[in-house]
Design a protein around this motif. Structure first.
Motif, PDB file in Angstrom:
ATOM      1  N   ALA A 124      73.096  44.629  33.081  1.00  0.00           N
ATOM      2  CA  ALA A 124      71.885  44.746  32.260  1.00  0.00           C
ATOM      3  C   ALA A 124      72.197  44.493  30.793  1.00  0.00           C
ATOM      4  N   ILE A 137      71.301  41.144  29.480  1.00  0.00           N
ATOM      5  CA  ILE A 137      69.903  40.765  29.259  1.00  0.00           C
ATOM      6  C   ILE A 137      69.558  40.993  27.791  1.00  0.00           C
ATOM      7  N   PHE A 157      66.797  39.767  24.384  1.00  0.00           N
ATOM      8  CA  PHE A 157      65.518  39.118  24.094  1.00  0.00           C
ATOM      9  C   PHE A 157      65.500  38.685  22.650  1.00  0.00           C
ATOM     10  N   PHE A 185      70.783  45.574  24.991  1.00  0.00           N
ATOM     11  CA  PHE A 185      70.580  46.767  25.771  1.00  0.00           C
ATOM     12  C   PHE A 185      71.930  47.442  25.978  1.00  0.00           C
ATOM     13  N   ILE A 208      67.595  58.012  34.797  1.00  0.00           N
ATOM     14  CA  ILE A 208      67.389  57.697  36.219  1.00  0.00           C
ATOM     15  C   ILE A 208      68.484  58.249  37.128  1.00  0.00           C
ATOM     16  N   LEU A 223      62.461  49.924  23.489  1.00  0.00           N
ATOM     17  CA  LEU A 223      61.463  49.117  24.185  1.00  0.00           C
ATOM     18  C   LEU A 223      61.929  48.761  25.591  1.00  0.00           C
ATOM     19  N   ILE A 224      63.187  48.339  25.710  1.00  0.00           N
ATOM     20  CA  ILE A 224      63.687  47.945  27.036  1.00  0.00           C
ATOM     21  C   ILE A 224      63.757  49.163  27.957  1.00  0.00           C
ATOM     22  N   GLY A 251      60.281  49.968  29.082  1.00  0.00           N
ATOM     23  CA  GLY A 251      59.827  48.930  30.003  1.00  0.00           C
ATOM     24  C   GLY A 251      60.461  49.085  31.373  1.00  0.00           C
ATOM     25  N   ALA A 252      61.780  49.318  31.395  1.00  0.00           N
ATOM     26  CA  ALA A 252      62.487  49.451  32.660  1.00  0.00           C
ATOM     27  C   ALA A 252      62.021  50.697  33.411  1.00  0.00           C
ATOM     28  N   PHE A 295      58.669  50.150  34.945  1.00  0.00           N
ATOM     29  CA  PHE A 295      58.793  49.275  36.112  1.00  0.00           C
ATOM     30  C   PHE A 295      59.309  50.046  37.318  1.00  0.00           C
ATOM     31  N   ILE A 296      60.364  50.840  37.094  1.00  0.00           N
ATOM     32  CA  ILE A 296      60.956  51.604  38.204  1.00  0.00           C
ATOM     33  C   ILE A 296      59.935  52.590  38.765  1.00  0.00           C
ATOM     34  N   ARG A 328      56.758  52.248  38.848  1.00  0.00           N
ATOM     35  CA  ARG A 328      55.763  51.529  39.652  1.00  0.00           C
ATOM     36  C   ARG A 328      56.310  51.193  41.035  1.00  0.00           C
ATOM     37  N   VAL A 329      57.602  50.752  41.065  1.00  0.00           N
ATOM     38  CA  VAL A 329      58.148  50.213  42.305  1.00  0.00           C
ATOM     39  C   VAL A 329      58.766  51.295  43.193  1.00  0.00           C
TER      40      VAL A 329
END
Lengths: 263, 320
Positions: B64, B67, B69, B79, B88, B198-199, B202-203, B206-207, B209-210
């Motif tokens: 990660a 990654i 931006f 990151f 997490i 921000l990352i 965002g992560a 996302f986690i 949601r999934v």
């Protein structure tokens, strides 16, 4: 770029490659400690250490050129020490103006900076030599012999196995983003916030893929008889050559330190 | 290779040679004690199933970090991942995972030194886990807005804590003068920390949601007691209080340190039990400096060990 090119090990059959990994790890640490306690401005001793590392690199069949090139990765960090040149009190060597600052280079500052740089640069070369001549699983396994807890060594071994897999997964994500990021000339891309959100989604995506992979890996390992313990079929025995290598290195470090005190 | 230089969040990976022996040793002592607790906790709380998970999570953090931006003018946000790992995975697992990440980066890639690895683990693995988990734990059960806000703030603070700790270590080692290292490191990381926040949010979104079960309130609370909140808040407060003072008024910091007998000539070790860090019998040699260091380190070790015992006792009391 293939993620497998991350691995720093360069296979070979040289004397350096053949030394027991535990000995190599300990000797690397010994040389680095020895570098750290060298006095500021001991140029002759720094040169001695450099001669050592050049000799070792040549013996390892890598050649010093390889080690030198890799050692440049520490260059960005010297920014952290560069200001000491201007602030340490000492005799002024040169003076110049940068914007509104009056900068004075002092002799004491220059010596201190050069010494920090050299100590660091010499140390990283020993670490590079270790990584280039020892397969990483062997390094991790010798950590176990040095009483690093089992769980940390196990995590490190798993991590080593999967950085290449996840590295390629990440490259696919990055490629996918690049492929969808066509830019019309004259028009701006999304806002920084939006870009960060995309990066955040990518990290989240990578996490979920990694997590699900770890579940599959665990099931597969269970099916093959995993009981929470790593076994190795490579026996580690100290041979005569390992003791000789260790002895020579300890004498070399002793001479370096003696030179540092005498000179 | 040039690409790898530009593309790595290298600012916090200290190479060997930039920290004095004593600063490196003291960092190691703190890290070894905390790791001891983390290893013990993992034996209690984790089964063999967690080992592949933590190994792959360590690889995930490593990957990660690739990654990025684009921000502006050719620079890019990066990151680091310490705070996200703590949120997490829980604090103990995150400490083990981040330690492994820093260890592999140093051993395999020479990204960060071997002898200063203790300092790097402390800055990038332990402080981030304490702040990341401690603060987020406090917000568990609150609305999404509050939780994501807290996660973002924790990620930002974790980066600032790492930058502050790195600056302090460089300063105490006599490598960087206070009036430069504090403003430079802290101002740069105000922005880097923003990208991290921000990352991380965002992560996390996302986690959630999934795979919502991985970051549900019960899971988060289950991973550590309330003592973590206290630890996280105290460290965050220290960062918030010291950072502006150190960057705006480094001379003041220097004076405080001198008053407390922290530094001699600005480049000696953080404390002075022995004159010039030598033991009289051994004379003025490298060996003597090391011996003095060992005695000092043993002293610090004892203090931290006692504190950790207290912290983990409080925690155990709450869980039962």
């Amino acid at each position: 770029m293939q993620a497998i090119s991350f691995d720093q090990y360069r296979a070979g059959k040289s004397i350096i490659h053949c030394i027991d990994p535990r000995v190599k790890l300990l000797l690397t640490l010994l040389f680095i400690i020895s570098n750290l306690i060298l006095p500021d401005g001991g140029w002759i001793v720094f040169a001695l250490v450099l001669a050592c590392i050049i000799a070792l690199s040549q013996m390892s069949s890598l050649g010093w050129g390889y080690v030198f090139k890799r050692s440049l990765i520490m260059i960005p960090f010297i920014l952290a020490a560069v200001t000491i040149i201007f602030t340490l009190p000492g005799e002024a060597i040169a003076q110049f103006k940068l914007f509104s600052w009056e900068l004075t280079i002092s002799d004491a500052g220059l010596i201190r900076f050069a010494s920090i740089f050299l100590r660091s640069w010499l140390s990283i070369q020993f670490a590079i030599l270790l990584a280039a001549t020892t397969p990483f699983p062997d390094i991790a396994h010798s950590l176990r012999h040095l009483y690093v807890p089992q769980i940390i060594v196990a995590i490190i071994l798993f991590m080593y196995r999967y950085i290449f897999v996840l590295g390629e997964e990440t490259q696919r994500l990055l490629r996918a983003r690049a492929a969808r990021s066509a830019r019309i000339p004259g028009r701006k891309g999304g806002s920084v916030l939006w870009r960060a959100k995309v990066a955040g989604n990518m990290v989240g995506q990578l996490f979920v893929r990694s997590y699900e992979r770890s579940e599959r890996v665990y099931q597969a390992m269970l099916a093959r008889g995993y009981q929470g313990e790593f076994l190795t079929v490579v026996p580690h025995h100290m041979h005569q050559k390992d003791w000789i290598a260790a002895l020579i290195a300890v004498i070399a470090v002793g001479l370096i330190q003696a030179a540092a005190i005498l000179l | 290779m040039l690409l790898s230089i530009i593309n790595k969040p290298a600012e916090l990976h200290i190479p060997d040679g930039f920290l004095s022996t004593i600063v490196a040793l003291v960092s190691w002592v703190i890290v070894i004690i905390l790791l001891g607790f983390a290893v013990n906790k993992s034996k209690e709380k984790l089964n063999e199933r967690q080992i592949p998970l933590m190994g792959i999570m360590a690889a995930f953090i490593f990957a990660a970090q690739m990654i990025n931006f684009p921000v502006a003018g050719g620079t890019s946000g990066h990151f680091l991942g310490g705070a996200l790992a703590a949120i997490i995975l829980g604090p103990w697992a995150a400490i083990l995972v981040m330690t492994s990440v820093v260890g592999v980066q140093a051993l395999l890639f020479q990204d960060g030194g071997l002898l200063v690895m203790g300092a790097n683990i402390l800055n990038m693995g332990i402080l981030t886990a304490l702040i990341g988990y401690g603060l987020y734990r406090a917000s568990a059960g609150k609305s999404k807005l509050v939780r994501y806000g807290t996660a973002g703030a924790a990620a930002w603070l974790a980066v600032m804590a790492g930058a502050l700790a790195t600056s302090i270590q460089l300063w105490l080692s006599g490598t960087s003068p206070a009036q430069f290292v504090f403003p430079a490191m802290l101002y740069v990381h105000v922005i880097i920390g923003f990208g991290e926040a921000l990352i991380t949010v965002g992560a996390l979104a996302f986690i959630e949601r999934v795979r919502p079960e991985l970051v549900s309130d019960e899971t988060v609370k289950d991973r550590g007691g309330k003592a973590w909140i206290i630890a996280g808040v105290v460290i965050s407060l220290l960062v918030v209080l010291i950072s502006p003072f150190a960057s705006a008024n480094p001379d003041g910091l220097e004076r405080v340190a001198e008053d407390l007998n922290f530094i001699g000539a600005g480049m000696d070790a953080p404390y002075e039990i022995f004159p010039d860090y030598t033991i009289p019998l051994l004379g003025d040699s490298g060996a003597s400096t090391i011996a003095a260091g060992v005695v000092g380190v043993a002293f610090v070790m004892l203090i931290i060990f006692i504190i950790m015992r207290l912290v983990s006792n409080i925690k155990l009391g709450e869980e039962s």
